[in-house]
Design a protein around this motif. Structure first.
Motif, short mmCIF file in Angstrom:
data_model
loop_
_atom_site.label_atom_id
_atom_site.label_comp_id
_atom_site.label_asym_id
_atom_site.label_seq_id
_atom_site.Cartn_x
_atom_site.Cartn_y
_atom_site.Cartn_z
N HIS A 197 0.81 -1.22 0.00
CA HIS A 197 0.00 0.00 0.00
C HIS A 197 0.84 1.27 0.00
O HIS A 197 0.35 2.33 0.39
N SER A 198 2.07 1.18 -0.44
CA SER A 198 2.94 2.35 -0.54
C SER A 198 3.28 2.63 -1.99
O SER A 198 3.19 1.73 -2.85
N GLU A 199 3.68 3.86 -2.28
CA GLU A 199 3.97 4.26 -3.65
C GLU A 199 5.28 3.67 -4.14
O GLU A 199 5.47 3.51 -5.35
N SER A 200 6.18 3.38 -3.22
CA SER A 200 7.49 2.86 -3.63
C SER A 200 8.07 2.02 -2.51
O SER A 200 7.56 2.03 -1.37
N LEU A 201 9.14 1.31 -2.83
CA LEU A 201 9.81 0.49 -1.83
C LEU A 201 10.37 1.35 -0.71
O LEU A 201 10.31 1.00 0.47
N ARG A 202 10.93 2.51 -1.09
CA ARG A 202 11.51 3.40 -0.07
C ARG A 202 10.45 3.95 0.88
O ARG A 202 10.66 4.03 2.09
N SER A 203 9.29 4.33 0.34
CA SER A 203 8.23 4.84 1.21
C SER A 203 7.69 3.73 2.11
O SER A 203 7.33 3.97 3.27
N ALA A 204 7.65 2.51 1.58
CA ALA A 204 7.23 1.38 2.42
C ALA A 204 8.23 1.14 3.54
O ALA A 204 7.85 0.87 4.69
N ILE A 232 9.12 -13.13 1.40
CA ILE A 232 7.68 -13.21 1.67
C ILE A 232 6.93 -13.66 0.42
O ILE A 232 6.02 -14.50 0.48
N GLY A 233 7.31 -13.12 -0.75
CA GLY A 233 6.67 -13.51 -2.00
C GLY A 233 6.84 -14.99 -2.28
O GLY A 233 5.90 -15.66 -2.76
N THR A 234 8.04 -15.52 -1.96
CA THR A 234 8.29 -16.94 -2.15
C THR A 234 7.38 -17.77 -1.25
O THR A 234 6.79 -18.78 -1.67
N LYS A 235 7.25 -17.36 0.01
CA LYS A 235 6.40 -18.10 0.95
C LYS A 235 4.93 -18.06 0.53
O LYS A 235 4.20 -19.03 0.73
N LEU A 236 4.52 -16.95 -0.04
CA LEU A 236 3.12 -16.83 -0.45
C LEU A 236 2.86 -17.47 -1.81
O LEU A 236 1.70 -17.72 -2.16
N GLY A 237 3.92 -17.70 -2.56
CA GLY A 237 3.75 -18.23 -3.91
C GLY A 237 3.16 -17.21 -4.84
O GLY A 237 2.44 -17.55 -5.77
N ILE A 238 3.47 -15.93 -4.59
CA ILE A 238 2.92 -14.82 -5.38
C ILE A 238 4.06 -13.92 -5.85
O ILE A 238 4.96 -13.59 -5.06
N ASP A 239 4.02 -13.51 -7.11
CA ASP A 239 5.01 -12.57 -7.64
C ASP A 239 4.64 -11.15 -7.19
O ASP A 239 3.76 -10.51 -7.79
N LEU A 240 5.30 -10.68 -6.14
CA LEU A 240 4.96 -9.37 -5.58
C LEU A 240 5.52 -8.21 -6.40
O LEU A 240 5.24 -7.04 -6.09
N LYS A 241 6.28 -8.50 -7.45
CA LYS A 241 6.79 -7.44 -8.31
C LYS A 241 5.77 -7.04 -9.37
O LYS A 241 5.87 -5.96 -9.95
N GLY A 270 0.04 -9.50 -9.02
CA GLY A 270 0.46 -10.24 -7.83
C GLY A 270 0.23 -9.44 -6.56
O GLY A 270 -0.22 -9.98 -5.54
N ARG A 271 0.54 -8.15 -6.63
CA ARG A 271 0.33 -7.30 -5.44
C ARG A 271 -1.15 -7.18 -5.10
O ARG A 271 -1.53 -7.19 -3.93
N GLU A 272 -1.99 -7.08 -6.13
CA GLU A 272 -3.43 -6.99 -5.87
C GLU A 272 -3.94 -8.29 -5.26
O GLU A 272 -4.76 -8.27 -4.33
N ARG A 273 -3.45 -9.41 -5.76
CA ARG A 273 -3.84 -10.71 -5.23
C ARG A 273 -3.40 -10.85 -3.77
O ARG A 273 -4.18 -11.29 -2.91
N ALA A 274 -2.19 -10.45 -3.47
CA ALA A 274 -1.68 -10.54 -2.09
C ALA A 274 -2.44 -9.60 -1.17
O ALA A 274 -2.74 -9.95 -0.02
N ALA A 275 -2.76 -8.39 -1.67
CA ALA A 275 -3.50 -7.43 -0.85
C ALA A 275 -4.89 -7.98 -0.50
O ALA A 275 -5.36 -7.82 0.62
N LEU A 276 -5.55 -8.62 -1.46
CA LEU A 276 -6.86 -9.18 -1.21
C LEU A 276 -6.77 -10.34 -0.20
O LEU A 276 -7.60 -10.44 0.72
#
Length: 365
Positions: A310-317, A335-344, A348-354
Motif C-alpha cells: 500500500h505504498s507508492e514505492s519500496l523506499r516509502s514502504a 515473503i513472496g516466495t512463501k506466499l507463492g505470489i510474484d509481488l513485483k 500479484g500485489r493486488e492478489r496478495a492485498a486481497l
C-alpha cells in the motif's frame, strides 16, 4: 379553538384579525401542546399545510388542515427560524399554493414562537446528564433487530426516548482494554455536540444511536475501534446497525485502515465481509498469509508486506515500516516466495492485498 378560528375569518379589521391570531396561539400554548399538536393547529388556522424542521433531531413534521400528513415534498411560501436560547434549531413554515394571504407572515411568526416554547419546555436530549444517556441494552437490541415487527421497534424507540419520527445513525463502538465507556461517551459528546444514546451490549462492544440527519465525521482518536452505518429513518435502524457492524471489521485492519470508519469509506469492499469465513480461511492464498503470520517474526513480516502493498514505492514502504529499504527488499522477496505470489507484478500485489485483507477480516468476525 376551531370556533375562535371561524370568528377570526369573519373579522374585517386587519388589526383585530392579528389580535385573534395572537389569542389563538396563546390559548394553544396554555394547553402545553406537543409539537404535532402545534403544527396541526397552525395548518387549521392558516388553511394550508404547515411544517416544522428540527435539524438537530433530523425531524420534519408536516400536517394538512385536515390533520393528516401530506404526501410529496414541501413547497414553502412563508418561513421563520426557530431560535431557542439564541441557537438556530430549525424552521417553521406554511405551504400555500397561489398568492400569500394577508396574515401568513404573522401566523408563521406566532407559529414559530409557539414551537420554540414547546422546545424550551422539553429537556433536550443533549443536555441530559451523561450517565442518564445510557440506555437499556435490551431496548437497543430490540430497536436494531430486523426480525421483530415495526410496531415493536417503534415502541422500543419511544421507550429509549427517541423522537416519534426522524433520522438516526447507528455506531458500533469497540472499546480498548483500558477504556471506560462513560469517558468515551463524554469525549464523543464534546466532539460531536450531538444528541446520542449509548447501550453497552457486551464488555467491549457498545451501540450508539446518534440523532440527526447529518452524517457523523470521524475526527476522534480512539484506542479501540468504531464504525458508523448510514443515516436512516428510526424504523430502519436494523439496516444501519448491520452495516455499522460490517464496517467495524475493516476498522484498524492493517496499515491503510483507520480505527474509525464510516460505511461510505469502505464502499464496495464491504461485500468481502459477506464471504463465508471458513471458505475464506480455506483458500490457499489466505492459508499462506495465516502461516506467514504464525511463523517466527510473523507480525513483522505481515507489517512489512502490508506497507509494501500500500505504498507508492519500496523506499516509502521502508520508511513507513521503519526499516532500511534494502532490508525490506530482501524480506519482500522471501515473503513472496512463501506466499507463492510474484509481488513485483501489479496483479500479484493486488492478489496478495486481497488475501491479506480477507485474512484480517477473518480475525475480526
Amino acid at each position: 379553538m376551531q370556533g375562535l378560528m371561524l370568528k377570526l375569518l369573519n373579522v374585517d379589521a386587519a388589526g383585530e384579525r392579528a389580535l385573534r391570531v395572537v389569542a389563538y396561539f396563546d390559548q394553544l400554548a396554555a394547553n402545553n401542546p406537543d409539537l404535532d399538536s402545534v403544527v396541526r393547529a397552525t395548518a387549521l388556522i392558516a388553511d394550508c399545510i404547515a411544517g416544522v424542521e428540527l435539524r438537530d433531531r433530523g425531524l420534519v413534521v408536516r400536517f394538512s388542515p385536515e390533520g393528516v400528513e401530506p404526501a410529496g415534498t414541501s413547497a414553502q411560501s412563508e418561513r421563520a427560524a426557530l431560535l431557542v436560547e439564541g441557537e438556530d434549531r430549525g424552521s417553521a413554515w406554511l405551504e400555500r399554493s397561489g398568492d400569500e394571504r394577508e396574515l401568513d407572515e404573522f401566523i408563521v411568526e406566532r407559529f414559530a414562537l409557539t414551537v420554540v416554547a414547546v422546545l424550551a419546555r422539553e429537556r433536550r436530549v443533549s443536555e441530559v446528564d451523561l450517565p442518564a444517556g445510557f440506555s437499556d441494552p435490551a431496548l437497543a437490541q430490540l430497536l436494531v433487530n430486523d426480525r421483530v415487527a415495526e410496531a415493536e421497534r417503534s415502541r422500543a424507540a419511544r421507550l429509549l426516548g427517541l423522537p416519534g419520527s426522524g433520522m438516526i445513525q447507528l455506531v458500533a463502538l469497540e472499546t480498548g482494554p483500558d477504556d471506560r465507556l462513560g469517558d468515551l461517551s463524554a469525549q464523543l459528546h464534546e466532539r460531536w455536540n450531538r444528541a446520542f444514546y449509548v447501550a453497552e451490549l457486551s464488555r467491549h462492544l457498545a451501540l450508539l444511536i446518534v440523532v440527526g440527519s447529518e452524517p457523523l465525521t470521524w475526527d476522534v482518536r480512539l484506542s479501540g475501534r468504531a464504525a458508523s452505518g448510514p443515516v436512516v429513518d428510526i424504523l430502519d435502524a436494523p439496516r444501519s446497525w448491520s452495516i455499522a457492524r460490517e464496517t467495524l471489521r475493516f476498522a484498524g485492519a492493517g496499515a491503510v485502515w483507520p480505527r474509525t470508519l464510516s460505511s461510505d469509506d469502505v464502499g464496495v469492499l464491504r461485500l468481502l465481509g459477506q464471504i463465508d469465513r471458513a471458505a475464506a480461511l480455506a483458500h490457499p492464498d489466505v492459508e499462506r498469509v495465516a502461516l506467514l503470520a504464525a511463523a517466527p517474526n510473523g507480525d513483522e513480516a505481515v507489517t512489512i508486506l502490508d506497507h509494501y502493498l500500500h505504498s507508492e514505492s519500496l523506499r516509502s514502504a521502508a520508511r513507513a515500516a521503519n526499516f532500511h529499504h534494502s532490508s525490506v527488499q530482501s524480506r519482500i522477496t522471501r515473503i513472496g516466495t512463501k506466499l507463492g505470489i510474484d509481488l513485483k507484478s501489479a496483479a500479484g500485489r493486488e492478489r496478495a492485498a486481497l488475501a491479506l485483507l480477507l485474512w484480517r477480516l477473518c480475525q475480526n468476525p
